[in-house]
Every structure is written in structure tokens, then in C-alpha cells.
Motif scaffolding. Sequence first.
Motif, PDB file in Angstrom:
ATOM      1  N   THR A  58     -11.414  13.953  -7.135  1.00 60.37           N
ATOM      2  CA  THR A  58     -10.815  13.913  -5.559  1.00 60.37           C
ATOM      3  C   THR A  58     -10.847  12.470  -5.349  1.00 60.37           C
ATOM      4  O   THR A  58      -9.904  11.627  -4.670  1.00 60.37           O
ATOM      5  N   ILE A  59     -12.044  11.944  -5.464  1.00 60.13           N
ATOM      6  CA  ILE A  59     -12.386  10.630  -4.864  1.00 60.13           C
ATOM      7  C   ILE A  59     -11.676   9.409  -5.805  1.00 60.13           C
ATOM      8  O   ILE A  59     -11.075   8.634  -5.134  1.00 60.13           O
ATOM      9  N   ILE A  60     -11.412   9.868  -6.866  1.00 58.17           N
ATOM     10  CA  ILE A  60     -10.764   8.797  -7.906  1.00 58.17           C
ATOM     11  C   ILE A  60      -9.250   8.875  -7.316  1.00 58.17           C
ATOM     12  O   ILE A  60      -8.886   7.603  -7.474  1.00 58.17           O
ATOM     13  N   SER A  61      -8.502   9.897  -7.397  1.00 59.64           N
ATOM     14  CA  SER A  61      -7.151   9.915  -6.950  1.00 59.64           C
ATOM     15  C   SER A  61      -7.032   9.308  -5.611  1.00 59.64           C
ATOM     16  O   SER A  61      -6.274   8.455  -5.220  1.00 59.64           O
ATOM     17  N   GLN A  62      -7.994   9.520  -4.540  1.00 61.78           N
ATOM     18  CA  GLN A  62      -7.962   9.009  -3.350  1.00 61.78           C
ATOM     19  C   GLN A  62      -8.289   7.409  -3.539  1.00 61.78           C
ATOM     20  O   GLN A  62      -7.605   6.574  -2.757  1.00 61.78           O
ATOM     21  N   GLY A  63      -9.142   7.203  -4.104  1.00 57.53           N
ATOM     22  CA  GLY A  63      -9.629   5.707  -4.581  1.00 57.53           C
ATOM     23  C   GLY A  63      -8.361   4.746  -5.080  1.00 57.53           C
ATOM     24  O   GLY A  63      -8.141   3.816  -4.682  1.00 57.53           O
ATOM     25  N   MET A  64      -7.604   5.623  -5.962  1.00 52.22           N
ATOM     26  CA  MET A  64      -6.821   4.670  -6.489  1.00 52.22           C
ATOM     27  C   MET A  64      -5.553   4.532  -5.455  1.00 52.22           C
ATOM     28  O   MET A  64      -4.926   3.592  -5.523  1.00 52.22           O
ATOM     29  N   PHE A  65      -5.322   5.517  -4.612  1.00 50.99           N
ATOM     30  CA  PHE A  65      -4.338   5.416  -3.659  1.00 50.99           C
ATOM     31  C   PHE A  65      -4.723   4.207  -2.728  1.00 50.99           C
ATOM     32  O   PHE A  65      -3.807   3.275  -2.458  1.00 50.99           O
ATOM     33  N   VAL A  66      -5.942   4.391  -2.537  1.00 55.19           N
ATOM     34  CA  VAL A  66      -6.527   3.070  -1.631  1.00 55.19           C
ATOM     35  C   VAL A  66      -6.224   1.519  -2.146  1.00 55.19           C
ATOM     36  O   VAL A  66      -5.604   0.782  -1.666  1.00 55.19           O
ATOM     37  N   LEU A  67      -6.547   1.695  -3.406  1.00 57.34           N
ATOM     38  CA  LEU A  67      -6.418   0.379  -4.464  1.00 57.34           C
ATOM     39  C   LEU A  67      -5.186  -0.241  -4.473  1.00 57.34           C
ATOM     40  O   LEU A  67      -4.734  -1.381  -4.127  1.00 57.34           O
ATOM     41  N   ILE A  68      -4.379   0.764  -4.887  1.00 58.53           N
ATOM     42  CA  ILE A  68      -2.982   0.350  -4.978  1.00 58.53           C
ATOM     43  C   ILE A  68      -2.115   0.121  -3.953  1.00 58.53           C
ATOM     44  O   ILE A  68      -1.503  -1.171  -3.835  1.00 58.53           O
ATOM     45  N   ILE A 219       5.831   1.235  -9.602  1.00 56.85           N
ATOM     46  CA  ILE A 219       5.621   1.914 -10.654  1.00 56.85           C
ATOM     47  C   ILE A 219       3.972   2.683 -10.709  1.00 56.85           C
ATOM     48  O   ILE A 219       3.967   3.896 -10.869  1.00 56.85           O
ATOM     49  N   ALA A 220       3.180   1.700 -10.156  1.00 51.06           N
ATOM     50  CA  ALA A 220       1.719   2.125 -10.040  1.00 51.06           C
ATOM     51  C   ALA A 220       1.712   3.332  -9.088  1.00 51.06           C
ATOM     52  O   ALA A 220       0.895   4.378  -9.079  1.00 51.06           O
ATOM     53  N   GLN A 221       2.378   3.092  -7.811  1.00 53.99           N
ATOM     54  CA  GLN A 221       2.081   4.122  -6.754  1.00 53.99           C
ATOM     55  C   GLN A 221       2.884   5.423  -6.863  1.00 53.99           C
ATOM     56  O   GLN A 221       2.556   6.645  -6.717  1.00 53.99           O
ATOM     57  N   SER A 222       3.885   5.369  -7.760  1.00 52.14           N
ATOM     58  CA  SER A 222       4.567   6.760  -8.249  1.00 52.14           C
ATOM     59  C   SER A 222       3.652   7.453  -9.276  1.00 52.14           C
ATOM     60  O   SER A 222       3.524   8.517  -9.032  1.00 52.14           O
ATOM     61  N   THR A 223       3.048   6.474 -10.124  1.00 50.10           N
ATOM     62  CA  THR A 223       2.137   7.335 -11.058  1.00 50.10           C
ATOM     63  C   THR A 223       1.094   7.862 -10.263  1.00 50.10           C
ATOM     64  O   THR A 223       0.369   9.160 -10.803  1.00 50.10           O
ATOM     65  N   ASN A 224       0.685   7.373  -9.364  1.00 45.71           N
ATOM     66  CA  ASN A 224      -0.472   7.604  -8.549  1.00 45.71           C
ATOM     67  C   ASN A 224      -0.307   8.963  -7.575  1.00 45.71           C
ATOM     68  O   ASN A 224      -1.075   9.873  -7.426  1.00 45.71           O
ATOM     69  N   ILE A 225       1.078   9.035  -7.189  1.00 49.23           N
ATOM     70  CA  ILE A 225       1.451  10.427  -6.444  1.00 49.23           C
ATOM     71  C   ILE A 225       1.395  11.474  -7.415  1.00 49.23           C
ATOM     72  O   ILE A 225       1.046  12.468  -7.066  1.00 49.23           O
ATOM     73  N   ILE A 226       1.762  11.440  -8.655  1.00 45.05           N
ATOM     74  CA  ILE A 226       1.733  12.364  -9.696  1.00 45.05           C
ATOM     75  C   ILE A 226       0.135  12.788  -9.883  1.00 45.05           C
ATOM     76  O   ILE A 226       0.044  14.056  -9.756  1.00 45.05           O
ATOM     77  N   LEU A 227      -0.705  11.746  -9.856  1.00 42.65           N
ATOM     78  CA  LEU A 227      -2.027  12.044 -10.052  1.00 42.65           C
ATOM     79  C   LEU A 227      -2.671  12.642  -8.863  1.00 42.65           C
ATOM     80  O   LEU A 227      -3.462  13.856  -9.126  1.00 42.65           O
TER      81      LEU A 227
END
Length: 535
Positions: A58-68, A219-227
Motif C-alpha cells: 500500500t505504501i509503495i503504490s501510494q509512494g509511487m503515485f506521489v513520486l511520479i 506511460i509511468a502514471q498509467s502503469t502506476n494506476i494499474i499498480l
Amino acid sequence: MNTIESEEIIPGTEVMKDHDGIHFIHARNAAHGPVLLPTPSEHSHDPLNWNKFWKISTIISQGMFVLISVATNLSIAPLTPIYVAEWNKSLSQIALLTGACVIALGYANFIIVPAADIFGRRPITLLCGGICIAANIWSALATSYESFLGARIVAGLGAAANESIMTMVVADIFFLHERGAYVGAYFWCYFMGLFVGPIISGNIAAHVSWRWFFWACTIAQSTNIILMSTLLPETRRPREMQYNPPLPSDALNRTVIEVEKASASQIETTSPDEIVLSDEYLGRGRPRLTQFNPFQPLDHGAARTVLRHILTPVHLFFYPIVFWAAMSMGAAANALLAVNLTQSQALAAPPYNWTPGDVGFANFALVVGGFIGLAVAGPWSDWVIMLATKKNNGLREPEMRLIAMYPFIAAALVGLVVIGVGYDRHWPWEVIIVFGFGLVGVQVVSIPTIAITYAIDCYTPVSGQIMVIATVCKNTFGFGMTYYYNDWAASVGFTPPLLMIMALTVGFSLVGTVLLPYFGKSLRRFTRTSKVHSF
């Protein structure tokens, strides 16, 4: 009379040990582990009971959204010369592209945080991710300055979720003694986006096109949406999963406590005088399928008081503790903005004559500093407060955390002086970048981590609203900087602007670390009956 009996228990003050027949659940269900606050319920789907895989994912997926989203929206500083040439605009007009995004990032949270309370963290995060994707596509296709400015505003609205929701998630799924480390992880993701974004944008623009930077972010944000769709369950705790244990000052006898907890936990007796409460689901729970639904049950209580939710950040602004934390975070974060706004202006000019790609690479020093800040700030402040709690007979005061800020205040002072003076006196780039940028990277993760964690410790139920007011203060000042900062540096040199932001960062931080250990509890006492504690 011992410490706990003689001290007043008010919001923010926590009893971190069993006392006088009052028993708590401890980490790992061990009698000598840290007390778990908030107290987990008997539900296996309670986010506090989730196993390590689901908490970390949960933290990784949230953190990736923040970073991207941060890397996309706040990393166009190295592209300044390109935009000046393409649209024939001034430095201040190009800086407005960042400023407009920053102001949208801040004020959109007045809506996003109440929406996350009413509709859930997961739906709002996914919705904001979709807005980010649409804004990225618009940015890549924009053919005029005005169109690109509009795309930047929309991008700020979508990325606003990165300013507040992750701290709400941290408060949802982690215990008090873990909070500093994971709030630190949030700030690391946020500022790492600021660090690596310019590196990526500068080099993509230098080797391909500035438009391809936004296609890559799409592309990065679309991948993160899937994550996030698969690894970000809803973390909002329903009221039936919330349990508030009695405090020693409640003067309840042991029998009553054991009866109340028996339904939620096993009671293990290791000796006639030692009772250990055990949560059978602790560390073994997992989200239920309904927590992955795109639409979550409405919190009707939050919906009925939506105006209160929207206005609470304004109310919190006048709480001295929250005001101090917001100002400390804002000044430290805008120290990084000052570096971003001036780096192209200074390093693209003689004697350095760096290309946009070279300017982007300079941010690697910020990355290294950010890693140091991540590794040190959260765990260091948690260790400091735990040590002070043990010395205080298990009574934890949020102000015990503040002493941990002093090394990072020193880093802010030295780093910003080196950058400002170094630019004007044309010091070797190695000194400015490695030493100056590196120390700014350390402080920009560490000071906000400690300041905001302290405020959340004091007013935990409104962690999202605390981030709203902190973000609004930070971004409003940052928006103003985009109007005057480059022109100021061009007219009088880099030293005065950078020493100004240094004075704000060091000054605000020092005021709190000196005064709040003495007056913080009194300030919390004045607000003990506030409705913010009932959210």
C-alpha cells in the motif's frame, strides 16, 4: 506518586506502558514490545491488523503515485531556456508555469481531503491519477504558451492528492511508534520526485524533445494506476474497527478492562500478576475484496459535516502547533524550490555554461542528500522520542521528538549559504553541487518529516487537514516566489534570495524546537476540547 499518576493525560500525550491494571496490546503480542496505538480491533480486515505485505505494498503504490506526479509537475526548471525560446516569454512568465501548478496543488486539497474522508482514499487517489494522465497528454500536445499553462493548472489539480492522502494512509495503517519512519517515507517520495524529475526532463529534452518528457510521464502514471488498482486497498477504518482503550486516569479496575477486551483479544496470563493482551489477527490480517471496489461506502457522518471538513484546515491554521509545523515544512520545501528556480539561471551562465542536461544531472546531489534524510530523519526522530519515553516512565509527549531536528537545521543553514555565496563568487561547481545541493537534499526531507509528524502526533484525527494547511502555506509562498525570485537574483545576485530562504527555514525551525518543548503541552491543553479530536 509515579509519573503517569501525576501527569495530565491530554490529546497527544500517550501512555506507552501497562499501568495500574490497565493493559494494552503490544507489538508482536509480546509483553515488553511497544504499546500499539491506535489500538487494533478484533477484525482481521482492520488496516492496523494487515500483514506486512499489504501494508508495504500500500505504501509503495501510494509512494509511487506521489513520486511520479511530483516528478511530472514540478520538474520543468531545466527546460526554462527551451520554453523562453519557443514561446518568446520572459523568465518570470516561464516560472509562472511552475507557479500555477503549485497553487493548484495546494488549494485543491480543500476539496480532496474531505472527499477522501467521505468517499475513501482509494477512489479519490485513482480519480486524481486519471486527471494526471489527461493533463500529461494535454501538456505533450500543447502548441501555445496559454494552452500549456492551462494543462499545468489541470495537472496541479490531479497531483494535489500527493500532498495529503499518503499521510492519511500512514495514520490509517501504522501505529504511533512507526509513524515517524513512514511519514519520512512520504516526504522522501515527494522530494525524490523533485530531485529526479529535473534530471529526467533535462536529458529527455536534450536528446529527444521536451514533449517526450510528458509522454514518458503519461506511460509511468498509467502503469502506476494499474499498480494502485491491484495493490492499493481502501485504508479508511470504519467506526466498528475503531477501539479507544481507557487511560489510567479513568480509574477503571482490572476486571472491567479484561471483560471489555475479552471479545477483541485473547488474554494470556504468564504469571498471576502479569496479564498480556493478545490480538489474534495482529500482523496476519488482509484486506477484504470489498476494500478493492472502485466505489467505497460513503461515510455519512463526514458527508453531513462536509462544510466542517472543508473549513477545518482554516481553523487549524490558528493552532500554534499546526501553524509552526506548516511554516517549518513550507520554508524547508521552498528552499528546494529556490534551488530549482535558480539552478538554470546560475549554471547555464558563465563560467559554468552548462546545458539543460548538465543542469538536470546536478540534481543527483539532491538525490543523495534525500537518501540520507530518508535513512536518518524518521527512524532518528522515532528513536529519540522512544528513548525519552522510557526515561519518562512510559509517558510519551509529542514534544520529545523536536530535539531530533537540530542536525537538519544546521544542514539547511550551511547548504543554502554555500549555494548562494558560491553562485555569486563562482566557486568550483563541485563545492556548490556536492556540498550545497547535498545538504539541501538532507534538510528538505528531514525538517518537514519531523515537524509534520509532531503535528500529527498532537492532532492525529485530522492528519489530512494538517497536510492541507501545510501544503497551502508552502505552495502559496512558492507561487509568489515564481514571480520575483529570478528577477531578484538577476538584479542583486544569488546571495540575498538564498539567504532569505535560509533565514526562514532556520528561523521557523529554531523557534519551535526552542519554545515548544516548554509550551507545547500547554498549547495542546488549550485545544483539548476542540472538535478536531472527534473526527
